[in-house]
Design a protein around this motif. Structure first.
Motif, short mmCIF file in Angstrom:
data_model
loop_
_atom_site.label_atom_id
_atom_site.label_comp_id
_atom_site.label_asym_id
_atom_site.label_seq_id
_atom_site.Cartn_x
_atom_site.Cartn_y
_atom_site.Cartn_z
N UNK A 156 1.02 -1.32 -0.01
CA UNK A 156 0.03 0.13 -0.10
C UNK A 156 0.69 1.35 0.06
N UNK A 157 1.94 1.18 0.90
CA UNK A 157 2.57 2.64 0.83
C UNK A 157 3.37 2.54 -0.91
N UNK A 158 3.85 1.87 -1.34
CA UNK A 158 4.63 1.62 -2.42
C UNK A 158 3.02 2.07 -3.55
N UNK A 159 1.93 1.75 -3.10
CA UNK A 159 1.30 1.71 -4.65
C UNK A 159 0.86 3.57 -4.17
N UNK A 160 0.91 4.45 -3.29
CA UNK A 160 0.91 5.37 -2.77
C UNK A 160 0.94 6.82 -3.34
N UNK A 161 3.26 6.12 -3.29
CA UNK A 161 3.73 7.05 -3.52
C UNK A 161 4.03 6.57 -4.92
N UNK A 162 3.45 5.12 -5.87
CA UNK A 162 3.82 5.50 -7.88
C UNK A 162 2.80 6.37 -7.91
N UNK A 163 1.23 6.31 -7.35
CA UNK A 163 0.26 7.42 -7.67
C UNK A 163 1.29 8.98 -7.74
N UNK A 175 2.70 13.51 -11.15
CA UNK A 175 3.95 14.31 -11.78
C UNK A 175 3.95 14.49 -12.79
N UNK A 176 4.08 12.75 -13.43
CA UNK A 176 4.87 12.64 -15.41
C UNK A 176 3.17 13.04 -15.66
N UNK A 177 2.14 12.85 -15.37
CA UNK A 177 0.76 13.33 -16.27
C UNK A 177 0.26 14.32 -16.48
N UNK A 178 1.73 14.92 -15.37
CA UNK A 178 1.33 16.77 -15.96
C UNK A 178 2.65 17.15 -16.72
N UNK A 179 2.11 17.77 -17.65
CA UNK A 179 2.84 18.35 -18.56
C UNK A 179 4.25 19.32 -17.88
#
Length: 195
Positions: free
Chosen positions: A74-81, A86-90
């Protein structure tokens, strides 16, 4: 390189790391890893630290998430999100910031550090917990040229923040060893490590 290419590469790497974290049994989290003094849980903790470091230029921290001690997945999935946002925001992905290796766009810094870390520390986690430790050969080929040109800062403890160690001293590996083994040796891993 396009932002979508960086985001897609991160997604693939994060999917693989996610599967490895999900494959760790509850009793294995305290098992030693190939990283000196780190347990399997500490490997995931390092990944979280590096994800947090990618958010610092934006004045942000990791979003509220399950505690590493209670729920590593769960901790990794939250950090991944957080990183995927950031990557989704040009504008954010393309913004330039100072890094330990000089000015870089956020997406290139993520691609070269936090994203690449998922591949190499995925090996650590797999090795620590008895999972398949084969690195995708395309990732090995992709990483090899850059690792050979690794700047010295990458081996300096704390260069990316307090307590963060990126790569350890080189481990000698025969020149005719498989490329994965040579890559691992160059980043400070013993390819034949056993707990």
């Amino acid at each position: 390189m396009s932002g979508s290419e960086v985001a897609e590469r991160y997604r693939r790497r994060a999917d693989r790391f996610d599967a490895l974290v999900a494959g760790v049994r509850a009793d294995q989290w305290s098992w030693p890893s190939p990283c000196d003094e780190w347990t399997a849980r500490d490997v995931v903790g390092h990944i979280l630290d590096m994800h947090a470091a990618m958010l610092q230029p934006f004045g942000r921290e990791l979003s509220p998430a399950p505690a590493l001690a209670d729920d590593p997945l769960g901790a990794f999935r939250a950090a991944r999100a957080d990183i995927e946002a950031v990557l989704a925001d040009p504008a954010e992905a393309g913004s330039t910031h100072d890094t330990p290796m000089g000015p870089s766009t956020a997406e290139n810094h993520i691609d070269g550090v936090a994203s690449a870390d998922l591949v190499l520390h995925g090996w650590d986690l797999a090795k620590a917990t008895g999972q398949d430790d084969t690195i995708d050969p395309a990732e090995v080929e992709r990483s090899w040229p850059g690792v050979q040109q690794m700047p010295p800062e990458m081996r300096i403890p704390g260069a990316f923040g307090p307590g963060i160690v990126v790569f350890g001293p080189e481990v000698p590996v025969p020149s005719d060893a498989p490329l994965q083994d040579r890559l691992l040796g160059l980043i400070g891993r013993d390819p034949h490590w056993k707990a």
